[in-house]
Design a protein around this motif. Structure first.
Motif, PDB file in Angstrom:
ATOM      1  N   TYR A  71       0.802  -1.220   0.000  1.00 56.98           N
ATOM      2  CA  TYR A  71       0.000   0.000   0.000  1.00 56.98           C
ATOM      3  C   TYR A  71       0.840   1.278   0.000  1.00 56.98           C
ATOM      4  CZ  TYR A  71      -3.890  -3.075   1.031  1.00 56.98           C
ATOM      5  OH  TYR A  71      -4.827  -4.051   0.959  1.00 56.98           O
ATOM      6  N   VAL A  72       2.111   1.174   0.327  1.00 54.42           N
ATOM      7  CA  VAL A  72       2.959   2.361   0.394  1.00 54.42           C
ATOM      8  C   VAL A  72       3.028   3.001  -0.994  1.00 54.42           C
ATOM      9  CG1 VAL A  72       5.308   3.188   0.809  1.00 54.42           C
ATOM     10  CG2 VAL A  72       4.269   1.527   2.362  1.00 54.42           C
ATOM     11  N   GLY A  73       2.794   4.300  -1.051  1.00 55.85           N
ATOM     12  CA  GLY A  73       2.812   5.040  -2.304  1.00 55.85           C
ATOM     13  C   GLY A  73       1.447   5.177  -2.952  1.00 55.85           C
ATOM     14  N   GLN A  74       0.448   4.430  -2.466  1.00 60.22           N
ATOM     15  CA  GLN A  74      -0.899   4.555  -3.011  1.00 60.22           C
ATOM     16  C   GLN A  74      -1.630   5.685  -2.280  1.00 60.22           C
ATOM     17  OE1 GLN A  74      -3.134   1.112  -4.048  1.00 60.22           O
ATOM     18  NE2 GLN A  74      -1.340  -0.228  -3.933  1.00 60.22           N
ATOM     19  N   TYR A  75      -2.800   6.059  -2.780  1.00 60.73           N
ATOM     20  CA  TYR A  75      -3.556   7.182  -2.249  1.00 60.73           C
ATOM     21  C   TYR A  75      -4.886   6.720  -1.681  1.00 60.73           C
ATOM     22  CZ  TYR A  75      -0.239   9.917  -4.916  1.00 60.73           C
ATOM     23  OH  TYR A  75       0.911  10.460  -5.406  1.00 60.73           O
ATOM     24  N   LEU A  76      -5.289   7.361  -0.570  1.00 64.61           N
ATOM     25  CA  LEU A  76      -6.579   7.049   0.041  1.00 64.61           C
ATOM     26  C   LEU A  76      -7.710   7.677  -0.760  1.00 64.61           C
ATOM     27  CD1 LEU A  76      -5.719   7.624   3.793  1.00 64.61           C
ATOM     28  CD2 LEU A  76      -6.164   5.446   2.654  1.00 64.61           C
ATOM     29  N   LYS A  77      -8.812   6.931  -0.910  1.00 64.15           N
ATOM     30  CA  LYS A  77      -9.985   7.446  -1.621  1.00 64.15           C
ATOM     31  C   LYS A  77     -10.856   8.305  -0.710  1.00 64.15           C
ATOM     32  CE  LYS A  77     -10.394   3.623  -4.890  1.00 64.15           C
ATOM     33  NZ  LYS A  77     -11.235   2.504  -5.315  1.00 64.15           N
ATOM     34  N   ASP A  78     -10.794   8.079   0.606  1.00 64.10           N
ATOM     35  CA  ASP A  78     -11.591   8.819   1.577  1.00 64.10           C
ATOM     36  C   ASP A  78     -10.806   8.970   2.867  1.00 64.10           C
ATOM     37  OD1 ASP A  78     -14.235   9.427   0.452  1.00 64.10           O
ATOM     38  OD2 ASP A  78     -14.428   7.250   0.251  1.00 64.10           O
ATOM     39  N   ASP A  79     -11.323   9.796   3.801  1.00 61.38           N
ATOM     40  CA  ASP A  79     -10.730   9.934   5.121  1.00 61.38           C
ATOM     41  C   ASP A  79     -10.876   8.608   5.858  1.00 61.38           C
ATOM     42  OD1 ASP A  79     -10.535  12.576   4.382  1.00 61.38           O
ATOM     43  OD2 ASP A  79     -12.079  13.298   5.757  1.00 61.38           O
ATOM     44  N   VAL A  80      -9.880   8.270   6.701  1.00 64.07           N
ATOM     45  CA  VAL A  80      -9.957   7.061   7.518  1.00 64.07           C
ATOM     46  C   VAL A  80      -9.492   7.373   8.928  1.00 64.07           C
ATOM     47  CG1 VAL A  80      -9.686   5.413   5.622  1.00 64.07           C
ATOM     48  CG2 VAL A  80      -7.679   6.278   6.778  1.00 64.07           C
ATOM     49  N   SER A  81     -10.003   6.635   9.884  1.00 61.76           N
ATOM     50  CA  SER A  81      -9.662   6.823  11.285  1.00 61.76           C
ATOM     51  C   SER A  81      -8.568   5.855  11.699  1.00 61.76           C
ATOM     52  CB  SER A  81     -10.891   6.579  12.170  1.00 61.76           C
ATOM     53  OG  SER A  81     -11.913   7.473  11.812  1.00 61.76           O
ATOM     54  N   SER A  82      -7.857   6.247  12.733  1.00 56.64           N
ATOM     55  CA  SER A  82      -6.834   5.385  13.303  1.00 56.64           C
ATOM     56  C   SER A  82      -7.442   4.059  13.720  1.00 56.64           C
ATOM     57  CB  SER A  82      -6.220   6.082  14.526  1.00 56.64           C
ATOM     58  OG  SER A  82      -5.281   5.249  15.146  1.00 56.64           O
ATOM     59  N   GLY A  83      -6.759   2.970  13.421  1.00 57.11           N
ATOM     60  CA  GLY A  83      -7.240   1.643  13.770  1.00 57.11           C
ATOM     61  C   GLY A  83      -8.178   1.038  12.747  1.00 57.11           C
ATOM     62  N   SER A  84      -8.567   1.817  11.735  1.00 54.76           N
ATOM     63  CA  SER A  84      -9.457   1.292  10.693  1.00 54.76           C
ATOM     64  C   SER A  84      -8.737   0.226   9.879  1.00 54.76           C
ATOM     65  CB  SER A  84      -9.895   2.403   9.733  1.00 54.76           C
ATOM     66  OG  SER A  84     -10.668   3.354  10.390  1.00 54.76           O
ATOM     67  N   ALA A  85      -9.484  -0.765   9.470  1.00 57.40           N
ATOM     68  CA  ALA A  85      -8.931  -1.799   8.598  1.00 57.40           C
ATOM     69  C   ALA A  85      -8.716  -1.204   7.217  1.00 57.40           C
ATOM     70  CB  ALA A  85      -9.892  -2.977   8.517  1.00 57.40           C
ATOM     71  N   LEU A  86      -7.596  -1.511   6.590  1.00 54.89           N
ATOM     72  CA  LEU A  86      -7.294  -1.036   5.250  1.00 54.89           C
ATOM     73  C   LEU A  86      -7.523  -2.166   4.259  1.00 54.89           C
ATOM     74  CD1 LEU A  86      -6.210   1.290   3.508  1.00 54.89           C
ATOM     75  CD2 LEU A  86      -3.939   0.315   3.806  1.00 54.89           C
ATOM     76  N   THR A  87      -8.344  -1.921   3.252  1.00 52.89           N
ATOM     77  CA  THR A  87      -8.620  -2.931   2.234  1.00 52.89           C
ATOM     78  C   THR A  87      -8.277  -2.368   0.858  1.00 52.89           C
ATOM     79  OG1 THR A  87     -10.913  -2.201   2.067  1.00 52.89           O
ATOM     80  CG2 THR A  87     -10.454  -4.016   3.601  1.00 52.89           C
ATOM     81  N   ASP A  88      -8.165  -3.238  -0.122  1.00 58.41           N
ATOM     82  CA  ASP A  88      -7.770  -2.837  -1.468  1.00 58.41           C
ATOM     83  C   ASP A  88      -8.701  -1.787  -2.068  1.00 58.41           C
ATOM     84  OD1 ASP A  88      -5.661  -4.582  -1.303  1.00 58.41           O
ATOM     85  OD2 ASP A  88      -6.563  -6.128  -2.563  1.00 58.41           O
ATOM     86  N   ASP A  89      -9.990  -1.861  -1.755  1.00 59.69           N
ATOM     87  CA  ASP A  89     -10.927  -0.919  -2.359  1.00 59.69           C
ATOM     88  C   ASP A  89     -10.874   0.470  -1.726  1.00 59.69           C
ATOM     89  OD1 ASP A  89     -12.054  -1.941  -0.007  1.00 59.69           O
ATOM     90  OD2 ASP A  89     -14.099  -1.677  -0.737  1.00 59.69           O
ATOM     91  N   MET A  90     -10.019   0.677  -0.724  1.00 63.81           N
ATOM     92  CA  MET A  90      -9.884   1.981  -0.084  1.00 63.81           C
ATOM     93  C   MET A  90      -8.759   2.823  -0.675  1.00 63.81           C
ATOM     94  SD  MET A  90     -10.423   0.705   3.845  1.00 63.81           S
ATOM     95  CE  MET A  90     -10.084   2.293   4.584  1.00 63.81           C
ATOM     96  N   VAL A  91      -7.971   2.245  -1.579  1.00 62.62           N
ATOM     97  CA  VAL A  91      -6.808   2.953  -2.115  1.00 62.62           C
ATOM     98  C   VAL A  91      -6.837   2.969  -3.640  1.00 62.62           C
ATOM     99  CG1 VAL A  91      -5.330   2.442  -0.126  1.00 62.62           C
ATOM    100  CG2 VAL A  91      -5.369   0.871  -2.058  1.00 62.62           C
ATOM    101  N   THR A  92      -6.066   3.884  -4.195  1.00 59.22           N
ATOM    102  CA  THR A  92      -5.907   3.995  -5.640  1.00 59.22           C
ATOM    103  C   THR A  92      -4.449   4.325  -5.942  1.00 59.22           C
ATOM    104  OG1 THR A  92      -6.649   5.171  -7.617  1.00 59.22           O
ATOM    105  CG2 THR A  92      -6.652   6.423  -5.589  1.00 59.22           C
ATOM    106  N   ARG A  93      -3.985   3.907  -7.094  1.00 59.17           N
ATOM    107  CA  ARG A  93      -2.590   4.150  -7.470  1.00 59.17           C
ATOM    108  C   ARG A  93      -2.330   5.603  -7.871  1.00 59.17           C
ATOM    109  NH1 ARG A  93       0.191  -0.260  -7.266  1.00 59.17           N
ATOM    110  NH2 ARG A  93      -0.687  -2.283  -7.679  1.00 59.17           N
ATOM    111  N   LYS A  94      -3.383   6.319  -8.263  1.00 57.79           N
ATOM    112  CA  LYS A  94      -3.240   7.704  -8.690  1.00 57.79           C
ATOM    113  C   LYS A  94      -4.020   8.601  -7.742  1.00 57.79           C
ATOM    114  CE  LYS A  94      -3.025   6.301 -13.523  1.00 57.79           C
ATOM    115  NZ  LYS A  94      -3.699   6.368 -14.815  1.00 57.79           N
ATOM    116  N   PRO A  95      -3.534   9.834  -7.510  1.00 61.90           N
ATOM    117  CA  PRO A  95      -4.296  10.732  -6.631  1.00 61.90           C
ATOM    118  C   PRO A  95      -5.643  11.094  -7.255  1.00 61.90           C
ATOM    119  CG  PRO A  95      -2.462  11.898  -7.655  1.00 61.90           C
ATOM    120  CD  PRO A  95      -2.317  10.444  -8.022  1.00 61.90           C
ATOM    121  N   ILE A  96      -6.587  11.388  -6.405  1.00 56.93           N
ATOM    122  CA  ILE A  96      -7.915  11.784  -6.851  1.00 56.93           C
ATOM    123  C   ILE A  96      -7.904  13.300  -7.022  1.00 56.93           C
ATOM    124  CG2 ILE A  96     -10.362  11.889  -6.218  1.00 56.93           C
ATOM    125  CD1 ILE A  96      -9.781   9.317  -4.529  1.00 56.93           C
ATOM    126  N   PRO A  97      -8.284  13.798  -8.201  1.00 53.49           N
ATOM    127  CA  PRO A  97      -8.256  15.249  -8.415  1.00 53.49           C
ATOM    128  C   PRO A  97      -9.166  15.982  -7.437  1.00 53.49           C
ATOM    129  CG  PRO A  97      -8.841  14.081 -10.447  1.00 53.49           C
ATOM    130  CD  PRO A  97      -8.760  13.069  -9.360  1.00 53.49           C
TER     131      PRO A  97
END
Length: 190
Positions: A71-97
Motif C-alpha cells: 500500500y505504500v505510495g498509493q492514495y486514500l480514496k476517503d478519510d480514515v480513522s486510526s485503527g481502521s482496517a485497510l482494504t484494497d478498495d480503499m486505495v488507488t494508485r493515482k491521486p484523486i483530483p
C-alpha cells in the motif's frame, strides 16, 4: 448395593465428561480471540496507525503490519480513522483530483509519452478536441495523474451552450495546448 453401584457409575460418567471441559473451553477461547483479531484488522491484517485525510499518499509509518508494503505510495480514496482496517478498495494508485464542488470536469486518458510531449502543468490552458474540431472554449488542466503507461488528465469543462451533451462525444475527447489551437495533435489513449 445397586444404589451404590448406580452412584458410582454416575460419578464415573461425570468424571469422564469433566475431562473434556478444559479442551472445549480452550477451543472456545481460541476461536473467540481469532474472531476478534480478524474483525479488528482488514482482510489482509493491515490497519491505519493514525487519522488520515482523503488523498493522503500512504507511507510505511501510516500503516500497521508488515504486509503494508503493497500500500505504500498509493492514495486514500476517503478519510480514515486510526485503527481502521485497510482494504484494497480503499486505495488507488493515482491521486484523486481535487475538483471544487459544482465544477463539471472530464478525465482524458492519454499515453504518458503524449502527455509528456505536451509539457503542460496544472492550471495551464488547454483546448479540448473532438477529432480535428475544437470542443467548447479554452479550459484549464485541473490535475494530472500518471502511471508508467497512461495519464489521467482532469480538465474543467468549458461552459456549454446547449443543455445536453452527447456522452459518447466525451469518450473521444483529446486535448492540446491552448496556445497551439490545433486539434488532432494528440489522440486519446485507447
Amino acid at each position: 448395593m445397586r444404589s451404590n453401584e448406580r452412584d458410582f457409575r454416575k460419578a464415573l460418567w461425570f468424571a469422564g465428561m469433566a475431562r473434556w471441559i478444559p479442551p472445549i473451553a480452550f477451543s472456545a477461547v481460541a476461536i473467540t480471540i481469532a474472531f476478534l483479531a480478524a474483525s479488528r484488522s482488514g482482510e489482509n491484517g493491515v490497519t491505519i496507525s493514525s487519522n488520515l485525510k482523503k488523498n493522503h499518499q500512504l507511507t510505511a509509518a501510516d500503516l500497521n503490519i508488515e504486509v503494508a508494503a503493497k500500500y505504500v505510495g498509493q492514495y486514500l480514496k476517503d478519510d480514515v480513522s486510526s485503527g481502521s482496517a485497510l482494504t484494497d478498495d480503499m486505495v488507488t494508485r493515482k491521486p484523486i483530483p481535487d475538483i471544487p464542488s459544482g465544477t463539471m470536469a472530464a478525465i482524458i486518458v492519454l499515453e504518458k509519452s503524449a502527455w509528456d510531449g505536451l509539457r503542460l502543468l496544472t492550471n495551464d490552458d488547454v483546448q479540448l478536441c473532438l477529432g480535428e474540431n475544437p470542443f467548447g472554449g479554452t479550459t484549464k488542466v485541473a490535475a494530472a495523474a500518471c502511471d508508467e503507461h497512461f495519464c489521467d488528465i482532469t480538465v474543467k469543462l468549458p461552459p456549454m451552450t446547449s443543455v445536453g451533451a452527447d456522452a459518447n462525444a466525451f469518450a473521444n475527447l483529446s486535448l492540446v495546448d491552448a496556445k497551439l489551437r490545433k486539434c488532432a495533435t494528440v489522440s486519446p489513449a485507447g
